[in-house]
Scaffold this motif. Structure first.
Motif: not given
Length: 489
Positions: A291-319
């Motif tokens: 499932p996506a968040d309110a901005q359409g992003n789907q993230c696995n792992g630690e992320t810090v996002l600014h003005d990001v939308s509709n992205c899929y980020i899979d990074s279980p080991r690195r920020l």
């Protein structure tokens, strides 16, 4: 009803899912968000079909032990396991012909094969079981039955099946198989209502399949027959393994079952079905599982996002940090990073193909490599040195081996190792070490009940994995001649 033998076909490298899927750890072993691999999900739905007490798998010899590990984690019903191990891929026709001959020999010509790709996801298990039940009835009437998925979109990445005559029981004779279409053709197929997605799943009586192969693809059947006659078989502990002879299997035609048989036979029926199917054929397909968040992003792992939308980020080991981007796919692994436009995830395979042409290790291997005895991870490497973290499972045994071009220093991090080093055999406890000179015969065994974790430091002129001379190996990886010679020492 006759015996049903689910036959899982586990081949292909899943290049569109690079860098997670690689040649030595292909798509079926890819973990989904719930922690299970596609292979495990396929095994579960196959083994839980009514009346099934045996599952046959056709796969590559190199991933056999990883396949077995995946199965054993789930085999609560203790289904018997049959394996046909290919020395190299020759497409689906030789694989299915070998499976049919194997089933005829061991379970009778009236047995049914249910052919299932190892890397597909099916969410509606009730609908799957109902479709299998209908297919079994049709197969007992002498049809080669395929499963046609009712299309939801004008998909250009799938083959299609054109429905022919209505057979009166919800199934249809197949008029034609169609190649992957362009966008306009796919839309026309969808609009007509006469076309189904080709799922690559089949149900067939063994005697009917062999008869149709004899008629339409005798070269495939002959090659499979010849190969099985000279192939080794091992049996025990509710497992039966057939290791296909490499020289004769190499002579088998490299052709799919669709081209070799189904497009030529007039005894092919299709059962339309809707079962929540996906071939997980791209990162776009993978992202649809989360499932996506309110901005359409789907993230696995630690992320810090600014003005990001509709992205899929899979990074279980690195920020991962991102600013001002839209519709990107970012896949981070310890040794490779993929960044792709979200609308072009089908083109990821072009990167994998380029790496293969270059002979780059990132096409074939991850930094962590699975072996029958456990895993090793390359921590660092440079000119004349390589550092590995080695994990040996309880009961795991590395081969008795020797290296021509390197020495090794082993340090035990946790557990206890039983070591052969030259003429000496001894135990190494935590924080103890041993040095293995170049040319010395050596072996590592974990006789304990917990994982053995070690650091290995290699040094020498050449540090490739092919600098291994195996003398004996409990996993069958040592050449027979070497095994025989070493037994005389």
């Amino acid at each position: 009803m006759t015996t049903l033998i689910p036959c899982i076909i586990a081949g292909g490298s899943g290049t569109r899912l690079w860098p997670v899927s690689r040649e030595a750890m292909p798509k079926p072993f890819m973990r989904l968000p719930d922690g299970e691999s596609l292979l495990q999900k396929t095994f579960t739905r196959a083994s839980q079909l009514p009346g099934v007490d045996r599952v046959l798998t056709v796969t590559n010899r190199e991933v056999f032990f990883r396949t077995l590990d995946d199965y054993r984690q789930l085999n609560d019903r203790e289904a018997s396991l049959d394996f046909i191990l290919e020395p190299a891929g020759r497409n689906t026709a030789p694989a299915i012909a070998s499976a049919a001959l194997h089933a005829a020999k061991h379970y009778g010509a009236s047995a049914q094969l249910l052919v299932l790709p190892a890397d597909h996801l099916i969410r509606d298990i009730d609908a799957f079981q109902a479709a299998v039940s209908a297919a079994r009835k049709k197969a007992d009437e002498g049809w080669l039955v395929t499963f046609g998925l009712v299309p939801q979109t004008p998909e250009t990445g799938f083959g299609y099946i054109e429905r022919g005559a209505d057979l009166g029981d919800g199934s249809y004779q197949v008029a034609q198989f169609r190649e992957k279409p362009d966008q306009a053709t796919a839309q026309a197929y969808l609009d007509s209502g006469d076309y189904l997605w080709n799922a690559g799943m089949f149900c067939m009586r063994v005697d009917v399949l062999l008869r149709e192969l004899e008629k339409h693809a005798p070269d495939v059947l002959l090659a499979a027959t010849t190969c099985l006659q000279v192939s080794d078989t091992k049996q025990g502990n509710r497992e039966l393994q057939v290791e296909l002879d490499s020289s004769t299997f190499a002579l088998a035609p490299d052709i799919s079952i669709d081209y070799a048989l189904l497009e030529r036979s007039d005894k092919v029926a299709v059962i339309p079905c809707q079962m929540g199917w996906s071939d997980i054929g791209s990162w776009q397909a993978v992202r649809e599982l989360t499932p996506a968040d309110a901005q359409g992003n789907q993230c696995n792992g630690e992320t810090v996002l600014h003005d990001v939308s509709n992205c899929y980020i899979d990074s279980p080991r690195r920020l991962v940090g991102a600013v001002g981007v839209d519709n990107l796919v970012v896949i981070d692994t310890p040794d490779a990073l993929l960044i792709a436009d979200g609308s072009r995830t089908q083109d990821v395979k072009l990167l994998a193909q380029q790496l293969k042409r270059q002979g780059h290790d990132a096409f074939r291997l991850h930094r962590t490599v699975t072996r029958p005895w456990g895993t090793y991870t390359i921590l660092e490497e440079g000119k004349r040195f390589k550092i590995k973290r080695i994990v040996v499972k309880p009961g795991g045994t590395l081969s008795l081996q020797m290296h021509h071009h390197r020495s090794e220093h082993w340090i035990v991090v946790s557990g206890m190792a039983r070591v052969t080093n030259g003429d000496n055999e001894f135990l190494l406890d935590t924080n103890e070490s041993t040095f293995i000179k170049q040319g010395h015969v050596h072996r590592l065994v974990n006789s304990g009940v917990i994982d053995l974790v070690m650091i290995e430091v290699q040094s020498g002129e050449y540090l490739g994995e092919d600098d291994i001379v195996r003398f004996t190996d409990i996993y069958g990886r040592a050449p027979a001649a070497v095994e025989s010679d070493k037994s005389k020492v």
